[in-house]
Design an enzyme around this catalytic site. Structure first.
Site, mmCIF file in Angstrom:
data_model
loop_
_atom_site.group_PDB
_atom_site.id
_atom_site.type_symbol
_atom_site.label_atom_id
_atom_site.label_comp_id
_atom_site.label_asym_id
_atom_site.label_seq_id
_atom_site.Cartn_x
_atom_site.Cartn_y
_atom_site.Cartn_z
ATOM 1 N N ASP A 85 -7.629 -16.620 23.854
ATOM 2 C CA ASP A 85 -8.688 -15.973 24.306
ATOM 3 C C ASP A 85 -10.177 -15.687 25.458
ATOM 4 O O ASP A 85 -10.174 -16.900 24.573
ATOM 5 C CB ASP A 85 -8.806 -14.915 23.026
ATOM 6 C CG ASP A 85 -7.726 -14.312 22.489
ATOM 7 O OD1 ASP A 85 -6.818 -14.769 21.799
ATOM 8 O OD2 ASP A 85 -8.115 -13.596 21.309
ATOM 9 N N GLU A 116 -6.227 -6.661 17.865
ATOM 10 C CA GLU A 116 -7.193 -7.484 18.028
ATOM 11 C C GLU A 116 -8.057 -7.976 19.550
ATOM 12 O O GLU A 116 -7.748 -6.860 20.069
ATOM 13 C CB GLU A 116 -6.648 -9.486 18.167
ATOM 14 C CG GLU A 116 -6.120 -9.811 17.363
ATOM 15 C CD GLU A 116 -4.397 -10.737 17.762
ATOM 16 O OE1 GLU A 116 -4.385 -11.884 16.520
ATOM 17 O OE2 GLU A 116 -4.124 -10.831 18.844
#
Length: 610
Positions: free
Chosen positions: A145, A314
């Site tokens: 990420d 998320e």
């Protein structure tokens, strides 16, 4: 990779260790290190299970991390920077193995003990066939990420989930890269490292220009998830523009009795004069507010009855975006566009993507500083990108000129740990400016390749038009695997067309258009290396607006293809598609197949240069 190992061997020559490892049990060993070099180079074998390595100096544990130490074969080396222990002349490595020794052999016979060396250098020269030419990647190690992105003083800061001790997920740390143009990235030292509260999971940064937190006017304040026994939220601050961070001495600042509680995204809400943070909590998001970035008050929750719930939510992001309402869809010349502003909640989900694995969904509505109200139907799911490899999408804070610039992780959790690279794993998508468009009463998120991408173009090679089947062999005859294709596609109702990229090995990807089905698709089943995962070879599909004329922009970069289609807004990507590929050589042949009167026009190839 053989070349990589050979270079490493040269660097290691004559820099041995002072002692052999001492075997204490089938699962436990110790090794004393007399510090003589800058780096301790650790040999990694990816098929091995993780070993826990505790670094002890003066009887105190100063560091702990996991690495897949080589049992019988060295895949590559990773560096432990010994300079961080400046006052220590000797270190003790306390190594615990967790794998079943019945299947992997006796610890005392592992090759890692012979191959561990010290060196004053660590060579990060690119040795990977599939390292992108113009996408951001870590110089070595695993990346997932993007985190904490912000713009300040002419510099774009990109932090990311990073494993410094291997090219598979582990040891989550905030890596750091900087750029002045969103294309050329310079690697920086690790920004935020694990501590007693746990690994450093995803989060965000803000510029505290009014010193609300008391860390100094203009301080960069990061909030991240501390992933220990439970997931909690911590903050750290930087007074040198984001180079180094000091952790707040009263962390954590937000706690909750929930197993999945992570990925804070902060922003300032002017109407209430408070900071807002949105957090992913299992199958919903929660909003908190604060006057000072330290003391947070719960405001509301959203999402239990909305969107896709096939996986864990998320990496949320909440954005206020401008948009254009088109009264006569896709015909800006004869209609008067109406401007509007709405809020968009980006929400990443894994699994649950439209074609398996991870993906980014979004919701449109309004936010009043306390609550997000969604205008979409609860059962409706809107996807930001229709490829398999566009995840954890977040935006830069403090971007100039009121821009909203997003970057995603360009992979999929179904196979991210298995893709055929080893020196590094994973890249980021190209930067995209976000805005909204309203069609037939429905509001959509539009992604446009950021203007910085135009500076990458070399002189265009142009090749007219074609109806029916035509090969454009000379356009891509000589290329380094990094180029942009632009074209206009004209299609009537119930027509089909295909753009195929091929190479001399018979590998190909197909971008197909079908106006009868109102969809376009990307087929990578014959794209090159696919056998590393049963989930990789795939065909993905996206909506195709029924407008008859489409402007195409296709970005190719060695191991990725990003497709943007503009159906009338001007350089937009209404339903973009992002996919990674692993051809054995660059695609050097372009073919068009048009059914009926389908026609390709104004075809251009831009080789992209750094």
């Amino acid at each position: 990779m053989k070349k990589f190992l050979a270079i490493a061997a040269i660097l290691l020559h004559s820099l041995g260790l002072s002692a052999q490892a001492q075997m204490l049990s089938d699962h436990h060993a110790m090794m004393r290190i007399d510090v003589t070099g800058r780096y301790l180079l650790l040999p990694v074998q990816e098929r091995e299970e993780n070993a826990n390595i505790r670094v002890i100096a003066g009887g105190k544990e100063v560091m702990s991390f996991n690495a897949r130490l080589a049992a019988d074969k060295v895949d590559y080396y990773v560096p432990l920077d010994l300079s961080r222990f400046a006052d220590a002349k000797t270190l003790l490595l306390d190594v615990t193995f967790h794998a079943n020794r019945r299947t992997t052999g006796a610890v005392k016979g592992f090759v890692c003990w012979k191959e561990i060396r010290q060196s004053d250098t660590f060579d990060t020269t690119n040795l990977e066939q599939f390292r992108p030419y113009y996408h951001h990647t870590p110089v070595y190690g695993w990346m997932n990420d993007p985190n904490g992105m912000f713009y300040k003083d002419g510099v774009w800061h990109l932090y990311y989930q990073w494993n410094p001790y291997g090219s598979q997920w582990e040891n989550m740390t905030w890596g750091h890269s900087t750029s002045r143009d969103l294309v050329h990235w310079e690697a920086q030292p690790a920004a935020i490292e694990p501590d007693a509260l746990g690994a450093i999971f995803s989060g965000s940064c803000v510029i505290d220009k009014d010193n609300t937190a008391g860390f100094g006017a203009g301080a960069v304040v990061a909030m991240y998830t501390s992933a220990g026994q439970n997931q909690t939220q911590s903050i750290a601050y930087s007074t040198d523009g984001g180079k180094t961070f000091t952790k707040y001495d009263r962390n954590p600042v937000i706690t909750l009795d929930a197993p999945d509680f992570r990925d804070p995204k902060m922003f300032w809400f002017e109407a209430t004069k408070r900071w807002i943070v949105v957090l992913a909590v299992g199958q919903e998001v929660q909003f908190y507010s604060s006057p000072d970035l330290k003391n947070w008050t719960y405001e509301s929750s959203f999402g239990r009855e909305y969107g896709n719930h096939d996986g864990v939510w998320e990496c949320p992001d909440l954005l206020k975006l401008a948009g254009t309402e088109v009264t006569s869809p896709f015909n800006l010349k004869t209609s008067q566009p109406q401007r509007f502003e709405k809020w968009v909640l980006l929400l990443n989900i894994n699994p649950g993507g439209p074609f398996g694995g991870s993906a980014t969904q979004y919701f449109v509505g309004q936010f009043d500083g306390h609550k997000f109200t969604c205008e979409d139907a609860p059962e409706e799911t809107k996807w930001m990108d229709y490829g398999k490899d566009h995840y954890a999408t977040v935006t830069f804070s403090n971007a100039p000129d009121n821009r909203t610039v997003a970057i995603a992780w360009m992979s999929n959790w179904q196979y991210a740990n298995q893709v055929p690279t080893q020196q590094f794993r994973s890249a980021n998508s190209i930067p995209r400016d976000l805005h909204l468009a309203q069609l037939d009463g429905e509001t959509y998120l539009v992604s446009t390749p950021s203007k910085e991408m135009l500076a990458m173009r070399a002189k265009a090679v142009k090749k007219g038009s074609a109806t029916g089947r035509k090969d454009f062999k000379n356009l891509l005859k000589k290329n380094h695997g990094a180029y942009e294709i632009t074209a206009t596609l004209d299609m009537q109702k119930s027509e089909q067309a295909q753009l195929t990229l091929l190479n001399n090995k018979g590998e190909e990807v197909v971008i197909g258009f079908d106006t009868a089905k109102k969809e376009y698709y990307f087929d990578r089943t014959k794209s090159g290396q696919t056998a590393f995962s049963d989930d990789f070879a795939s065909v993905t599909r996206a909506p195709l607006p029924d407008v008859g004329r489409y402007q195409l922009r296709i970005f190719v970069d060695k191991a990725s293809i990003e497709i943007f289609i503009d159906p009338g807004f001007g350089n937009s990507g209404l339903f973009p598609m992002t996919s990674i590929v692993f051809p054995s050589e660059p695609y050097n042949h372009l073919r068009f197949d048009g059914k009926g009167k389908a026609r390709i026009e104004d075809l251009n190839i831009y080789l992209l240069e750094k």
